[in-house]
Design a protein around this motif. Structure first.
Motif, mmCIF file in Angstrom:
data_model
loop_
_atom_site.group_PDB
_atom_site.id
_atom_site.type_symbol
_atom_site.label_atom_id
_atom_site.label_comp_id
_atom_site.label_asym_id
_atom_site.label_seq_id
_atom_site.Cartn_x
_atom_site.Cartn_y
_atom_site.Cartn_z
ATOM 1 N N LEU A 219 -14.890 -30.306 39.881
ATOM 2 C CA LEU A 219 -15.567 -30.231 41.172
ATOM 3 C C LEU A 219 -15.616 -28.789 41.673
ATOM 4 O O LEU A 219 -16.618 -28.362 42.269
ATOM 5 N N GLU A 220 -14.550 -28.040 41.423
ATOM 6 C CA GLU A 220 -14.532 -26.638 41.843
ATOM 7 C C GLU A 220 -15.621 -25.841 41.130
ATOM 8 O O GLU A 220 -16.260 -24.975 41.738
ATOM 9 N N ARG A 221 -15.829 -26.134 39.857
ATOM 10 C CA ARG A 221 -16.869 -25.447 39.092
ATOM 11 C C ARG A 221 -18.250 -26.075 39.288
ATOM 12 O O ARG A 221 -19.253 -25.525 38.850
ATOM 13 N N ALA A 222 -18.290 -27.240 39.950
ATOM 14 C CA ALA A 222 -19.532 -28.003 40.121
ATOM 15 C C ALA A 222 -20.162 -28.315 38.768
ATOM 16 O O ALA A 222 -21.386 -28.284 38.601
ATOM 17 N N GLU B 118 -9.852 -21.639 30.265
ATOM 18 C CA GLU B 118 -10.386 -21.348 31.602
ATOM 19 C C GLU B 118 -11.364 -22.397 32.114
ATOM 20 O O GLU B 118 -11.900 -22.252 33.208
ATOM 21 N N ARG B 119 -11.588 -23.438 31.342
ATOM 22 C CA ARG B 119 -12.456 -24.514 31.822
ATOM 23 C C ARG B 119 -12.254 -25.744 30.943
ATOM 24 O O ARG B 119 -11.789 -25.636 29.801
ATOM 25 N N ASN C 220 -20.358 -38.287 43.442
ATOM 26 C CA ASN C 220 -20.638 -36.853 43.368
ATOM 27 C C ASN C 220 -21.933 -36.609 42.598
ATOM 28 O O ASN C 220 -22.403 -37.475 41.864
ATOM 29 N N PRO D 20 -10.419 -32.169 39.824
ATOM 30 C CA PRO D 20 -10.423 -31.034 40.757
ATOM 31 C C PRO D 20 -11.075 -29.776 40.186
ATOM 32 O O PRO D 20 -11.901 -29.136 40.861
ATOM 33 N N SER D 21 -10.751 -29.422 38.942
ATOM 34 C CA SER D 21 -11.334 -28.203 38.374
ATOM 35 C C SER D 21 -12.821 -28.381 38.102
ATOM 36 O O SER D 21 -13.608 -27.432 38.233
ATOM 37 N N ASP E 224 -22.283 -33.534 40.885
ATOM 38 C CA ASP E 224 -22.006 -32.399 40.008
ATOM 39 C C ASP E 224 -21.377 -32.810 38.684
ATOM 40 O O ASP E 224 -21.687 -32.233 37.633
ATOM 41 N N GLU F 106 -3.717 -28.959 31.996
ATOM 42 C CA GLU F 106 -3.445 -27.611 32.515
ATOM 43 C C GLU F 106 -3.272 -26.614 31.376
ATOM 44 O O GLU F 106 -3.656 -25.443 31.505
#
Length: 248
Positions: free
Chosen positions: A134-137, A86-87, A177, A131-132, A179, A79
């Motif tokens: 997958l959110e950004r693919a 930011e990524r 997945n 999670p982050s 991605d 985190e």
């Protein structure tokens, strides 16, 4: 910045167990390639020296104290990187231990340690970044296993079990997945500190002797990691085995 890496393909790379061995070598290799490396380990004195060295060479690096067996520590590590950058483009799960001994020696505490660091630590890393990603693919998880994920040797049963598990969960995650890329790197005998702690003395002595005779530099596996993450997003290098030519 290395000519092969531009601002558009420069990656934010998190590396666990970065204070020695393949983790340290991977940090050096990827930083030299132009990526920004975020290093985690318990031995922050070593991390500080490494980051200072990388920055003095003109590379981009930072470090955070990390205990992979503590999920809260892993969460703070990831985190914090997300908040600053930011990524997270790549996570290299390298932290591992290898106190080898016959099962009849009943080194149960060391069994637990191998499960906690080698397997649970990898799962903590995946849970923290997935999670982050997958959110950004987009994203890449690189798990450092071992040739012990491909065969079982006496006195290494529990270690092999943890590495077989890492290889299995890596393949499962890859299939789940389309991605996030997943790579498992399986090093053979490698010059490192792995055989220096715990285990049965005669077994660890034999491993150190073999490593001194035929062991690869840690940079060999670091270069394998670099190759995997350099591929286009449409290419998933799912497994790389890196072993000395002389290893049977």
């Amino acid at each position: 910045m290395n000519a092969s890496v531009t601002r558009t393909n420069r990656k934010i790379v998190l590396i666990t167990g970065a204070s020695s061995g393949i983790g340290e070598a991977t940090a050096r290799h990827l930083a030299a390639a132009g990526h920004h490396v975020v290093l985690g380990a318990r031995r922050t004195d070593r991390l500080a020296l490494l980051v200072n060295e990388l920055e003095a060479a003109g590379y981009s690096a930072e470090y955070t104290e990390l205990d992979v067996t503590d999920r809260a520590s892993m969460t703070r590590f990831t985190e914090g990187a997300l908040a600053r950058h930011e990524r997270i483009d790549v996570l290299v799960n390298h932290a591992g231990v290898m106190p080898l001994a016959p099962m009849s020696a009943l080194h149960v505490a060391e069994w637990d340690q191998m499960i906690d660091v080698n397997l649970r630590g990898v799962l903590h890393g995946i849970a923290a970044v997935l999670p982050s990603m997958l959110e950004r693919a987009s994203g890449h998880i690189v798990n450092i296993a071992s040739t012990s994920a491909l065969r079982v040797d006496p006195s290494a049963a529990v270690y092999c079990a943890t590495k077989y598990a890492v290889r299995a969960l890596s393949e499962g995650l890859r299939q789940e997945n389309s991605d996030v890329r997943v790579t498992v790197v399986c090093p053979g005998f490698t010059q490192s500190e792995l055989a220096d702690h715990g285990g049965a003395a005669e077994v660890q002595d034999a491993v150190r002797a073999a490593t001194q005779q035929i062991g690869l530099p840690a940079s060999a596996s670091a270069e394998a990691v670099g190759y995997a993450i350099a591929q286009p997003a449409s290419v998933d290098v799912s497994e790389i085995v890196v072993r000395p030519t002389a290893q049977n």
